[in-house]
Design a protein around this motif. Sequence first.
Motif, short mmCIF file in Angstrom:
data_model
loop_
_atom_site.label_atom_id
_atom_site.label_comp_id
_atom_site.label_asym_id
_atom_site.label_seq_id
_atom_site.Cartn_x
_atom_site.Cartn_y
_atom_site.Cartn_z
N ASN A 204 -60.29 36.05 -63.98
CA ASN A 204 -58.95 36.19 -63.44
C ASN A 204 -58.54 34.99 -62.58
O ASN A 204 -59.40 34.21 -62.16
CB ASN A 204 -58.87 37.47 -62.59
N PRO A 205 -57.24 34.82 -62.31
CA PRO A 205 -56.82 33.76 -61.39
C PRO A 205 -57.56 33.88 -60.06
O PRO A 205 -57.77 34.98 -59.54
CB PRO A 205 -55.32 34.02 -61.22
N HIS A 206 -57.97 32.74 -59.52
CA HIS A 206 -58.70 32.69 -58.26
C HIS A 206 -59.98 33.51 -58.30
O HIS A 206 -60.44 34.00 -57.27
CB HIS A 206 -57.82 33.16 -57.09
N ALA A 207 -60.57 33.66 -59.51
CA ALA A 207 -61.77 34.47 -59.70
C ALA A 207 -61.58 35.88 -59.15
O ALA A 207 -62.50 36.51 -58.63
CB ALA A 207 -62.98 33.80 -59.09
N GLY A 208 -60.36 36.39 -59.30
CA GLY A 208 -60.05 37.75 -58.90
C GLY A 208 -59.62 37.92 -57.46
O GLY A 208 -59.11 38.98 -57.07
N GLU A 209 -59.82 36.90 -56.64
CA GLU A 209 -59.46 36.91 -55.21
C GLU A 209 -59.92 38.20 -54.53
O GLU A 209 -59.14 38.98 -53.99
CB GLU A 209 -57.96 36.72 -55.04
N GLY A 214 -57.86 42.00 -60.08
CA GLY A 214 -58.78 42.50 -61.09
C GLY A 214 -60.21 42.59 -60.57
O GLY A 214 -60.64 41.79 -59.74
N ARG A 215 -60.94 43.57 -61.08
CA ARG A 215 -62.30 43.83 -60.63
C ARG A 215 -63.37 43.18 -61.52
O ARG A 215 -64.55 43.22 -61.20
CB ARG A 215 -62.55 45.34 -60.61
N GLU A 216 -62.95 42.58 -62.64
CA GLU A 216 -63.94 42.07 -63.60
C GLU A 216 -64.88 41.03 -63.00
O GLU A 216 -66.08 41.00 -63.32
CB GLU A 216 -63.24 41.48 -64.83
N ASP A 217 -64.35 40.16 -62.16
CA ASP A 217 -65.20 39.11 -61.60
C ASP A 217 -66.23 39.67 -60.63
O ASP A 217 -67.33 39.12 -60.50
CB ASP A 217 -64.33 38.05 -60.92
N ILE A 218 -65.91 40.77 -59.98
CA ILE A 218 -66.86 41.42 -59.08
C ILE A 218 -67.87 42.26 -59.85
O ILE A 218 -69.08 42.22 -59.57
CB ILE A 218 -66.10 42.32 -58.07
N GLU A 219 -67.39 42.99 -60.85
CA GLU A 219 -68.23 43.99 -61.51
C GLU A 219 -68.95 43.47 -62.76
O GLU A 219 -69.95 44.07 -63.19
CB GLU A 219 -67.37 45.20 -61.87
#
Length: 325
Positions: A204-209, A214-219
């Motif tokens: 996602n933009p900004h790695a999800g910030e 969005g939660r994809e970068d965290i999860e």
Amino acid sequence: MSPPLALTMGDPAGIGGEIAVKAWRALRETGPAFLALDDPARLAAFGEPVKVVASPEEALAAFPEALPVLPLALAAPAEPGRPHPANAAVVVESIRRGAEMAMAGRVAGLVTNPIHKKTLYDGASFGFPGHTEYLAHLAGGPPVVMLLAGPQLKVAPVTIHIALAEVPKRLTREMIATTGRVLAEGLRRDFGISSPRLAVAGLNPHAGEGGAMGREDIEIVAPAVADLRALGIEVRGPLPADTMFHAAARQRYDAALCMYHDQALIPIKTLDFDQGVNVTLGLGFVRTSPDHGTAYDIAGRGLADPGSLIAALRMAAEMAARRAS
């Protein structure tokens, strides 16, 4: 002496024949040597000497004087810019035969000219999204990675030829970690980078910030990065993709792992359009390809630039030499 490379036909209506002949003209004195799996008559029409051969050994001897061709007959005349489904089967046969020779060690590696996928679907019931997947099938199904490599950047997309809307649905922790592992192994084996450094782009933009976009970068992405780190791979991420590709950032990694097709291909085609090479990592043989398409709009006009094909041939020869040593 090393065996020659094998060069596939590609779509006969595209620029593959023209750039093959131009590449031979540029490399005939210095190498690397290659043989074309193609229709000799269509290649001879480009005005350079062509020699029909029966084996890679014959090709190696012939290369300084003529473009060696292991003959395959077209089913329909090649018309520039007008793909013909009747030729789809011979295009696929060119890829299959080249891969078989590479797997048997009869050629040093496989270099593939651009194909037109819809023509193959229509004319040969081709059941694969592209070269990468078909070659993995021929090789017995190992996990493979599409790497785009140029003088200034190397990038590997985790998902490839799927719609952007499908990417978040298909992206998994395991997929990212496997792609990163194969990428690191390929950089060591084929590019001589003993301790590869990977940079992983966020989805996602900004790695999800922090989950705000969005939660994809965290999860999904961050756990995959942790898995790669646990394997001893030097890896950073997820990183904001919009700050990963400027000159200073590129000095901090050897290859970027991206989440989808355009996230990877836009920066490398911006930086290295004429020298970019498509490499398939994870196969038991070397495979490269020019990083462009069939270019129907300029086919038959004498305008095609062979630079990317020449880079693909040289890179394949370098990779093969590293594997041999």
